[in-house]
Write a protein that holds these residues in place. Sequence first.
Motif, PDB file in Angstrom:
ATOM      1  N   SER A  74     -11.145  -1.842  -3.973  1.00  0.00           N
ATOM      2  CA  SER A  74     -10.359  -1.388  -2.827  1.00  0.00           C
ATOM      3  C   SER A  74      -9.463  -2.521  -2.336  1.00  0.00           C
ATOM      4  O   SER A  74      -9.684  -3.696  -2.640  1.00  0.00           O
ATOM      5  N   GLN A  75      -8.467  -2.162  -1.552  1.00  0.00           N
ATOM      6  CA  GLN A  75      -7.544  -3.162  -1.045  1.00  0.00           C
ATOM      7  C   GLN A  75      -8.271  -4.157  -0.140  1.00  0.00           C
ATOM      8  O   GLN A  75      -8.039  -5.353  -0.210  1.00  0.00           O
ATOM      9  N   GLY A  76      -9.169  -3.661   0.697  1.00  0.00           N
ATOM     10  CA  GLY A  76      -9.942  -4.554   1.557  1.00  0.00           C
ATOM     11  C   GLY A  76     -10.834  -5.486   0.761  1.00  0.00           C
ATOM     12  O   GLY A  76     -10.982  -6.665   1.095  1.00  0.00           O
ATOM     13  N   ALA A 116     -10.242  -6.529  -2.298  1.00  0.00           N
ATOM     14  CA  ALA A 116      -9.373  -7.501  -2.962  1.00  0.00           C
ATOM     15  C   ALA A 116      -8.961  -8.600  -1.992  1.00  0.00           C
ATOM     16  O   ALA A 116      -8.991  -9.790  -2.330  1.00  0.00           O
ATOM     17  N   TYR A 117      -8.573  -8.203  -0.770  1.00  0.00           N
ATOM     18  CA  TYR A 117      -8.216  -9.210   0.232  1.00  0.00           C
ATOM     19  C   TYR A 117      -9.412 -10.090   0.567  1.00  0.00           C
ATOM     20  O   TYR A 117      -9.284 -11.298   0.736  1.00  0.00           O
ATOM     21  N   GLY A 118     -10.583  -9.493   0.659  1.00  0.00           N
ATOM     22  CA  GLY A 118     -11.784 -10.271   0.934  1.00  0.00           C
ATOM     23  C   GLY A 118     -12.065 -11.290  -0.153  1.00  0.00           C
ATOM     24  O   GLY A 118     -12.443 -12.431   0.126  1.00  0.00           O
ATOM     25  N   VAL A 132      -9.842 -12.637  -2.269  1.00  0.00           N
ATOM     26  CA  VAL A 132      -8.804 -13.667  -2.256  1.00  0.00           C
ATOM     27  C   VAL A 132      -9.027 -14.640  -1.106  1.00  0.00           C
ATOM     28  O   VAL A 132      -9.043 -15.862  -1.289  1.00  0.00           O
ATOM     29  N   TYR A 133      -9.186 -14.110   0.100  1.00  0.00           N
ATOM     30  CA  TYR A 133      -9.355 -14.986   1.264  1.00  0.00           C
ATOM     31  C   TYR A 133     -10.695 -15.726   1.221  1.00  0.00           C
ATOM     32  O   TYR A 133     -10.792 -16.863   1.672  1.00  0.00           O
ATOM     33  N   THR A 155     -12.190 -16.766  -1.556  1.00  0.00           N
ATOM     34  CA  THR A 155     -11.983 -17.849  -2.518  1.00  0.00           C
ATOM     35  C   THR A 155     -11.177 -18.981  -1.896  1.00  0.00           C
ATOM     36  O   THR A 155     -11.499 -20.159  -2.068  1.00  0.00           O
TER      37      THR A 155
END
Length: 102
Positions: A16-18, A20-22, A24-25, A27
């Motif tokens: 999910s987009q959330g 994926a953002y989780g 990335v941020y 990392t």
Amino acid sequence: PARVHVARTMSADYVSQGGAYGAVYGTLAVFLCISLAIGYRFLRSATQDSDQYLTARNSQGIVSLSLSFFATGAGAWVLFTVPEASIIGGAGAPPRQTPPNP
């Protein structure tokens, strides 16, 4: 002979987009914390003053200086090649891999 069934569509098991953002941020946060910890450790063990640290007078050899100049030139080449190609050849210049047919 046995027939092998090949699926024609791709699986839709995406993150999910959330999520994926989780990832990335998360990392980025981990590497930020690691970098700050290493920097703090070296800051506490530093024996030189700020003038010696910022100027690095006579502390580097010819090989490290040459590699530094090479990395600077390579970085500038990476940054400015695509805009220069766009200016010279137009907006379609960077993606084109083969010369156009006459």
